[in-house]
Design a protein around this motif. Structure first.
Motif, PDB file in Angstrom:
ATOM      1  N   LYS A   1     -31.524  -0.487 -16.298  1.00  0.00           N
ATOM      2  CA  LYS A   1     -32.753   0.160 -16.404  1.00  0.00           C
ATOM      3  C   LYS A   1     -32.887   0.902 -18.245  1.00  0.00           C
ATOM      4  O   LYS A   1     -34.396   1.408 -18.502  1.00  0.00           O
ATOM      5  CB  LYS A   1     -32.728   1.877 -15.720  1.00  0.00           C
ATOM      6  N   LEU A   2     -31.847   1.222 -18.731  1.00  0.00           N
ATOM      7  CA  LEU A   2     -32.612   1.124 -20.169  1.00  0.00           C
ATOM      8  C   LEU A   2     -32.902  -0.299 -21.455  1.00  0.00           C
ATOM      9  O   LEU A   2     -33.791   0.004 -21.915  1.00  0.00           O
ATOM     10  CB  LEU A   2     -31.106   1.713 -20.941  1.00  0.00           C
ATOM     11  N   SER A   3     -32.692  -1.170 -20.644  1.00  0.00           N
ATOM     12  CA  SER A   3     -32.933  -2.115 -21.777  1.00  0.00           C
ATOM     13  C   SER A   3     -34.464  -2.516 -21.141  1.00  0.00           C
ATOM     14  O   SER A   3     -35.090  -2.860 -21.883  1.00  0.00           O
ATOM     15  CB  SER A   3     -32.398  -3.433 -21.091  1.00  0.00           C
ATOM     16  N   LYS A   4     -34.722  -2.538 -19.633  1.00  0.00           N
ATOM     17  CA  LYS A   4     -36.070  -2.216 -19.648  1.00  0.00           C
ATOM     18  C   LYS A   4     -36.821  -1.161 -20.353  1.00  0.00           C
ATOM     19  O   LYS A   4     -38.439  -2.323 -20.312  1.00  0.00           O
ATOM     20  CB  LYS A   4     -36.139  -2.431 -17.850  1.00  0.00           C
ATOM     21  N   GLU A   5     -36.642   0.030 -20.094  1.00  0.00           N
ATOM     22  CA  GLU A   5     -37.488   1.303 -20.906  1.00  0.00           C
ATOM     23  C   GLU A   5     -37.161   0.220 -22.369  1.00  0.00           C
ATOM     24  O   GLU A   5     -39.066   0.839 -23.250  1.00  0.00           O
ATOM     25  CB  GLU A   5     -36.777   1.912 -20.661  1.00  0.00           C
ATOM     26  N   LEU A   6     -36.908   0.367 -22.959  1.00  0.00           N
ATOM     27  CA  LEU A   6     -37.042  -0.219 -24.911  1.00  0.00           C
ATOM     28  C   LEU A   6     -36.765  -1.246 -25.261  1.00  0.00           C
ATOM     29  O   LEU A   6     -36.509  -1.497 -25.861  1.00  0.00           O
ATOM     30  CB  LEU A   6     -35.253   0.571 -24.955  1.00  0.00           C
ATOM     31  N   HIS A   7     -36.799  -2.163 -24.103  1.00  0.00           N
ATOM     32  CA  HIS A   7     -36.647  -3.124 -24.947  1.00  0.00           C
ATOM     33  C   HIS A   7     -35.945  -4.099 -25.435  1.00  0.00           C
ATOM     34  O   HIS A   7     -36.744  -4.739 -26.403  1.00  0.00           O
ATOM     35  CB  HIS A   7     -38.477  -3.665 -25.249  1.00  0.00           C
ATOM     36  N   LEU A   8     -34.976  -3.796 -25.393  1.00  0.00           N
ATOM     37  CA  LEU A   8     -33.778  -4.464 -25.550  1.00  0.00           C
ATOM     38  C   LEU A   8     -33.184  -5.230 -24.619  1.00  0.00           C
ATOM     39  O   LEU A   8     -33.045  -5.017 -23.881  1.00  0.00           O
ATOM     40  CB  LEU A   8     -32.821  -2.895 -26.437  1.00  0.00           C
ATOM     41  N   PRO A   9     -32.069  -6.130 -25.086  1.00  0.00           N
ATOM     42  CA  PRO A   9     -31.110  -7.208 -24.770  1.00  0.00           C
ATOM     43  C   PRO A   9     -30.040  -5.622 -23.680  1.00  0.00           C
ATOM     44  O   PRO A   9     -29.681  -4.936 -24.365  1.00  0.00           O
ATOM     45  CB  PRO A   9     -30.589  -7.786 -25.295  1.00  0.00           C
ATOM     46  N   ILE A  10     -29.562  -5.896 -22.887  1.00  0.00           N
ATOM     47  CA  ILE A  10     -28.300  -5.198 -22.090  1.00  0.00           C
ATOM     48  C   ILE A  10     -27.097  -5.289 -22.965  1.00  0.00           C
ATOM     49  O   ILE A  10     -26.750  -4.302 -23.546  1.00  0.00           O
ATOM     50  CB  ILE A  10     -27.746  -5.549 -21.012  1.00  0.00           C
ATOM     51  N   GLU A  11     -27.123  -6.703 -23.738  1.00  0.00           N
ATOM     52  CA  GLU A  11     -25.635  -6.483 -24.530  1.00  0.00           C
ATOM     53  C   GLU A  11     -25.972  -5.387 -25.999  1.00  0.00           C
ATOM     54  O   GLU A  11     -24.917  -4.929 -26.224  1.00  0.00           O
ATOM     55  CB  GLU A  11     -25.362  -8.087 -24.969  1.00  0.00           C
ATOM     56  N   GLN A  12     -27.351  -5.072 -26.430  1.00  0.00           N
ATOM     57  CA  GLN A  12     -27.616  -4.595 -27.260  1.00  0.00           C
ATOM     58  C   GLN A  12     -27.249  -3.177 -27.020  1.00  0.00           C
ATOM     59  O   GLN A  12     -26.638  -2.066 -27.779  1.00  0.00           O
ATOM     60  CB  GLN A  12     -28.674  -4.719 -27.733  1.00  0.00           C
ATOM     61  N   ILE A  13     -27.889  -2.865 -26.012  1.00  0.00           N
ATOM     62  CA  ILE A  13     -27.699  -1.547 -25.131  1.00  0.00           C
ATOM     63  C   ILE A  13     -25.983  -0.838 -25.210  1.00  0.00           C
ATOM     64  O   ILE A  13     -25.624   0.174 -25.541  1.00  0.00           O
ATOM     65  CB  ILE A  13     -28.410  -1.059 -23.992  1.00  0.00           C
TER      66      ILE A  13
ATOM     67  N   ALA B   1     -31.095   8.874 -29.427  1.00  0.00           N
ATOM     68  CA  ALA B   1     -32.398   9.231 -30.409  1.00  0.00           C
ATOM     69  C   ALA B   1     -33.308   8.347 -29.683  1.00  0.00           C
ATOM     70  O   ALA B   1     -34.739   8.841 -30.174  1.00  0.00           O
ATOM     71  CB  ALA B   1     -31.730   8.856 -31.954  1.00  0.00           C
ATOM     72  N   LYS B   2     -33.562   6.729 -29.310  1.00  0.00           N
ATOM     73  CA  LYS B   2     -34.376   6.367 -29.112  1.00  0.00           C
ATOM     74  C   LYS B   2     -34.993   6.592 -27.876  1.00  0.00           C
ATOM     75  O   LYS B   2     -36.174   6.521 -27.377  1.00  0.00           O
ATOM     76  CB  LYS B   2     -33.544   4.524 -28.267  1.00  0.00           C
ATOM     77  N   LEU B   3     -32.946   7.280 -26.364  1.00  0.00           N
ATOM     78  CA  LEU B   3     -34.342   7.783 -25.558  1.00  0.00           C
ATOM     79  C   LEU B   3     -35.294   8.663 -26.084  1.00  0.00           C
ATOM     80  O   LEU B   3     -36.366   8.956 -24.815  1.00  0.00           O
ATOM     81  CB  LEU B   3     -32.856   8.437 -24.714  1.00  0.00           C
ATOM     82  N   ALA B   4     -35.263   9.698 -27.076  1.00  0.00           N
ATOM     83  CA  ALA B   4     -35.708  11.139 -27.160  1.00  0.00           C
ATOM     84  C   ALA B   4     -37.251  10.453 -28.026  1.00  0.00           C
ATOM     85  O   ALA B   4     -38.015  11.039 -27.454  1.00  0.00           O
ATOM     86  CB  ALA B   4     -34.981  11.978 -28.561  1.00  0.00           C
ATOM     87  N   GLU B   5     -37.566   9.613 -28.186  1.00  0.00           N
ATOM     88  CA  GLU B   5     -38.295   9.056 -28.216  1.00  0.00           C
ATOM     89  C   GLU B   5     -39.530   8.250 -27.673  1.00  0.00           C
ATOM     90  O   GLU B   5     -40.615   8.457 -27.755  1.00  0.00           O
ATOM     91  CB  GLU B   5     -38.010   7.806 -29.989  1.00  0.00           C
ATOM     92  N   LEU B   6     -38.769   7.855 -26.770  1.00  0.00           N
ATOM     93  CA  LEU B   6     -39.531   6.727 -25.583  1.00  0.00           C
ATOM     94  C   LEU B   6     -40.243   7.748 -24.554  1.00  0.00           C
ATOM     95  O   LEU B   6     -41.339   7.588 -24.492  1.00  0.00           O
ATOM     96  CB  LEU B   6     -37.874   6.312 -24.887  1.00  0.00           C
ATOM     97  N   GLN B   7     -39.106   9.671 -24.792  1.00  0.00           N
ATOM     98  CA  GLN B   7     -39.682  10.767 -24.135  1.00  0.00           C
ATOM     99  C   GLN B   7     -40.624  11.306 -24.720  1.00  0.00           C
ATOM    100  O   GLN B   7     -41.533  11.758 -24.129  1.00  0.00           O
ATOM    101  CB  GLN B   7     -38.288  11.359 -23.872  1.00  0.00           C
TER     102      GLN B   7
END
Length: 50
Positions: free
Chosen positions: A13-25, A35-41
């Motif tokens: 879910k985070l990978s999809k929302e943040l447009h990042l590969p799962i490995e990077q997450i 911080a990225k989640l706060a920015e997304l929110q």
């Protein structure tokens, strides 16, 4: 650094929302992920108030 202690479903879910590969997450430091989640929110709230 050890991987984040999150489930595979959460990582997907985070990978999809943040447009990042799962490995990077999974290997992202927790404070950066938060911080990225706060920015997304913030973006979602601004988009919703338009």
């Amino acid at each position: 650094m050890r991987p984040l202690q999150i489930s595979a479903e959460t990582a997907q879910k985070l990978s999809k929302e943040l447009h990042l590969p799962i490995e990077q997450i999974m290997h992202m430091p927790q404070h950066i992920l938060l911080a990225k989640l706060a920015e997304l929110q913030k973006k979602k709230q601004e988009k919703g108030s338009d």
